[in-house]
Write a protein that holds these residues in place. Sequence first.
Motif, PDB file in Angstrom:
ATOM      1  N   CYS A 225       4.022  71.375 -56.319  1.00 29.85           N
ATOM      2  CA  CYS A 225       4.092  72.493 -57.249  1.00 29.85           C
ATOM      3  C   CYS A 225       2.946  73.450 -56.946  1.00 29.85           C
ATOM      4  N   ASP A 265      12.466  75.840 -55.760  1.00 31.51           N
ATOM      5  CA  ASP A 265      13.780  75.733 -56.372  1.00 31.51           C
ATOM      6  C   ASP A 265      13.745  75.763 -57.897  1.00 31.51           C
ATOM      7  N   LYS A 266      12.541  75.744 -58.483  1.00 33.81           N
ATOM      8  CA  LYS A 266      12.429  75.752 -59.940  1.00 33.81           C
ATOM      9  C   LYS A 266      11.152  76.475 -60.345  1.00 33.81           C
ATOM     10  N   THR A 268       8.750  77.570 -63.721  1.00 34.18           N
ATOM     11  CA  THR A 268       8.412  77.502 -65.139  1.00 34.18           C
ATOM     12  C   THR A 268       7.356  78.557 -65.427  1.00 34.18           C
ATOM     13  N   VAL A 277      12.167  77.935 -68.238  1.00 34.20           N
ATOM     14  CA  VAL A 277      12.407  77.216 -67.002  1.00 34.20           C
ATOM     15  C   VAL A 277      13.674  77.775 -66.379  1.00 34.20           C
ATOM     16  N   ALA A 279      16.004  78.231 -62.404  1.00 34.12           N
ATOM     17  CA  ALA A 279      16.155  77.976 -60.968  1.00 34.12           C
ATOM     18  C   ALA A 279      15.650  79.175 -60.207  1.00 34.12           C
TER      19      ALA A 279
END
Length: 280
Positions: A225, A265-266, A268, A277, A279
């Motif tokens: 992350c 891919d994500k 937040t 949140v 994609a």
Amino acid sequence: MRTFHPFSVRGAAGPIVTLQAGVDFAGYFWTTTSRSAAKVSALRRFPIASVLVRTSDSWVLRAGRTVVIDPAHPSKAVRELPVFALAGTALALIVARYPEQLFGYVADAATTPKAWKVHNRVLIAVRHDDELAWTDDGTITEQSARFTSDAGAHRATARPKLARPSVRHVGQAALLDVDGTCWLGLDSDAGPLVLPGEWKTARCAVRVPSAVLAAVHAHLPGRVCITIDRSESRRPSEKSGVIARGDASPLRVRSASASILVDVDKITTWSGFRSTVAAA
């Protein structure tokens, strides 16, 4: 404002890094957060965390077993009597070190959600089991047995990938459209880790010291992350930031630095107490 510390836990979908107010005391790093925070759920599943501390001329990464002290579940806290006995002093030290944060919560009292009120908070203690220290140029100055250098570790596992096409982000996600300092969350045999990095938006890559990356034996390729936090304000309602998650591989390892390509891919984002949140 006093410096916050990057803090990494192992979430269900990979490492999570947040910035925490905390202190070192009696061989532990102590911090506090909401009982409902994702990091608390993560620590109940996997009670290992790491914290990155900045000194005058170096970085210090500490990792170890954690204890969550929850006033709502005192019986569980009693099982950790040595830590529980230190909790009151540790909490007082946090308050003394970050008085502006306390005043910020007082200023936002009317809008602070119930989950973030004082009676719904827990105290987290991270034991100093393993430690790695290095200077700004990436020279390692101290390391415990778990963090031993292996200069060729990531050359062997490097698997370059093509980044996704760049897109313009909106809201707090726009922080990903600017090069700058970030915090890189990684997983390893020692548990979740966090390193300081330089985010390069055009390449979707993070640059970190290669010697440090080798020493922590990160699980790469693997989930990572990238956290970019804007918490300069004392008021929680004015804090903002973004966490981008994805698969990562070392793209290039040079003598001084390593570039890690991240396929996000994500995403937040948060602004005050509101989070979203989506994609990528």
